[in-house]
Design a protein around this motif. Structure first.
Motif, mmCIF file in Angstrom:
data_model
loop_
_atom_site.group_PDB
_atom_site.id
_atom_site.type_symbol
_atom_site.label_atom_id
_atom_site.label_comp_id
_atom_site.label_asym_id
_atom_site.label_seq_id
_atom_site.Cartn_x
_atom_site.Cartn_y
_atom_site.Cartn_z
ATOM 1 N N CYS A 315 1.653 8.813 29.126
ATOM 2 C CA CYS A 315 2.148 7.504 29.634
ATOM 3 C C CYS A 315 2.217 6.395 28.663
ATOM 4 C CB CYS A 315 1.286 6.862 30.929
ATOM 5 S SG CYS A 315 1.829 7.721 32.378
ATOM 6 N N SER A 320 8.212 4.169 30.350
ATOM 7 C CA SER A 320 9.098 3.996 31.264
ATOM 8 C C SER A 320 9.626 5.239 31.905
ATOM 9 C CB SER A 320 10.481 3.664 30.471
ATOM 10 O OG SER A 320 10.777 4.304 29.734
ATOM 11 N N ARG A 322 9.283 8.007 34.399
ATOM 12 C CA ARG A 322 8.767 8.009 35.994
ATOM 13 C C ARG A 322 8.012 9.416 36.193
ATOM 14 N NH1 ARG A 322 13.417 5.019 39.930
ATOM 15 N NH2 ARG A 322 13.259 3.096 38.837
ATOM 16 N N GLU A 323 8.501 10.562 35.711
ATOM 17 C CA GLU A 323 7.926 11.538 35.888
ATOM 18 C C GLU A 323 6.732 11.840 35.328
ATOM 19 O OE1 GLU A 323 9.210 16.476 35.464
ATOM 20 O OE2 GLU A 323 10.371 14.836 34.301
ATOM 21 N N ASN A 326 4.334 9.721 37.671
ATOM 22 C CA ASN A 326 3.709 10.464 38.750
ATOM 23 C C ASN A 326 2.860 11.674 38.301
ATOM 24 O OD1 ASN A 326 5.560 8.863 40.456
ATOM 25 N ND2 ASN A 326 7.317 10.516 40.319
#
Length: 465
Positions: A315, A320, A322-323, A326
């Motif tokens: 991260c 940026s 998103r996967e 998550n």
């Protein structure tokens, strides 16, 4: 001192191929197989010491070779030397008096014998004496590659071609390194620069890797995991055997296909490079993807804390994405659920622990460790059927998960399913041949089956009478 150093060279030439001490006296405490230790303290040295770049900052004899290559330690076999001269004095004497070609020849001998770390140390010394010889850098790159230190090897090969842009052998070696690391475009460029050393097959292999990686990307978007697996495996066979992105694609496909043990084995056998090293070489986005897949494999294997830490690093590299975000959130929830379940289980609050593990499974469906833990709760609550179901699910994901198999066997004993239990214990005795509990349980189940069969025979005989 200079005479002693010259004597060391001559002694080595007389005993070619030996791995023993060449010469060690109170005036010369330099070992034939420990030349790398002399890098320290050399004023103005332009060569980079391979030993100083040891990421774990450990002596070479404490490090493990990666990627399956042979490794030979650099242990100092001289104990309690009398009045050893300062290492800086030895280095100066070596720099001024030793012929770098002799050091290169010694390095070549060590390389041929499979003593790659010693070869690196000797090539380093040759480079220290004369850093303008491209062959020294190229040979050192070969030894580093044999140790699995491929990114370092690329740096030394690049230095060789910088010194001599027409050095075909270094271009060919550099092309091979880029191919192994999954950089086919760069591999093709350098193969073409080494016309005399490379063949059309080298370029073809690099082009094949490029095509297969592109197919993996397209299939991944369509979630066609069979194709991702097949193409990534083919890319490895074509030469990209140390490419983190290719290995990650293969592991991701295996996770999605519920083949968790295989995914863990793939990443376990892949080379691990440092975050800074990988980010600089492969790029931030590419390395973040590798870390994201590693986090998912860690979760599947039950290494929840590792998964959280790895996903967090991913991260930070690609905030940026998103996967990746998550995966990080899911890892934290699952790790928390597992910890809460463990705490409740230790407190003998089995129903609540069962619910906690269930919350983790809601976010990480089919996690073998959570299923096995929940099965333990069911077993404590005498819900043996449910325990067997959870063990079945865990073993479907990880067939080699001995704890789940042992738990299933025990629950089937409670349900008096002797044959099903026997099958599990027969597998377990192969996996855990020294486990006394398994031996005892297997014996008891076999006795129960014999008794059951004998009873059936006796009953039939009575009916005939």
């Amino acid at each position: 001192m200079a005479a002693e150093l010259d004597k060391m060279i001559l002694d080595h030439q007389r005993v070619k191929g030996t791995t023993q001490l060449v010469r060690a006296t109170s005036g010369n405490m330099m070992l034939h197989r420990n030349l790398g230790n002399l890098n320290a303290g050399v004023p103005g040295a332009s060569a980079r010491s391979s030993l100083e770049r040891n990421p774990a900052n450990k002596p070479a004899n404490e490090r493990k070779a990666t990627n399956g290559y042979a490794f030979s330690g650099l242990g100092n076999i001289v104990k309690e030397p009398r009045a050893p001269p300062a290492s800086s004095e030895l280095c100066r004497a070596l720099s001024h008096r030793t012929d770098p070609e002799k050091l290169k020849e010694m390095g070549n001998e060590e390389y041929r014998e499979g003593h790659y770390a010693e070869a690196v140390a000797l090539y380093d010394q040759a480079i220290m004496v004369d850093p303008t010889r491209p062959a020294y850098w190229s040979n050192k790159a070969a030894a580093l590659a044999a140790l699995g230190r491929l990114i370092e090897a690329v740096g030394d090969c690049r230095e060789a071609v910088r010194i001599d842009p027409s050095y075909g052998r270094a271009h060919h070696r550099l092309g091979g390194l880029y191919l192994r690391l999954g950089e086919p475009d760069k591999a093709i460029h350098h193969f073409k620069q080494s016309a005399n050393d490379s063949t059309g097959a080298d370029v073809s292999r690099a082009q094949s890797v490029k095509s297969r990686v592109a197919k993996c990307g397209d299939a991944r978007k369509l979630r066609n995991w069979i194709t991702v697996l097949q193409e990534s495996q083919a890319a490895v066979a074509d030469g990209a055997d140390c490419a983190p992105q290719v290995m990650a694609l293969q592991a991701e496909a295996l996770v999605k296909l519920s083949r968790h043990d295989e995914a863990d084995a793939v990443l376990g056998g892949a080379p691990r490079f440092g975050v800074d090293e990988s980010t600089k070489f492969f790029g931030t986005v590419a390395h973040a993807y590798v870390l994201m897949i590693r986090a998912q494999v860690d979760m599947a294997a039950g290494r929840f804390e590792d998964a959280v830490a790895t996903a967090q690093t991913a991260c930070q590299l690609d905030p940026s994405n998103r996967e990746i975000a998550n995966v990080h959130r899911r890892a934290k929830v699952v790790a928390s659920a597992r910890q809460r379940g463990n705490d409740l289980f230790k407190a003998s609050r089995f129903a609540e622990a069962c619910a906690a593990y269930g919350e983790g499974l809601d976010r990480e469906t089919g996690n073998a460790v959570l299923l096995c833990n929940r099965a333990a709760c069911h077993a404590r609550l005498a819900r043996y059927e449910k325990a067997v179901e959870d063990c079945n699910g865990a073993l479907a994901m990880r067939p080699a998960y001995s704890k789940a198999r042992l738990r299933r066997a025990d629950c089937n004993v409670k349900l008096e399913r002797w044959e099903a239990s026997l099958r599990d214990y027969q597998v377990l005795i192969q996996e855990l041949p020294e486990n006394e509990d398994v031996k005892k349980a297997l014996s008891e189940v076999e006795a129960k089956l014999r008794s059951q069969r004998n009873g059936g025979i006796a009953s039939r005989s009575q009916q005939l009478l």
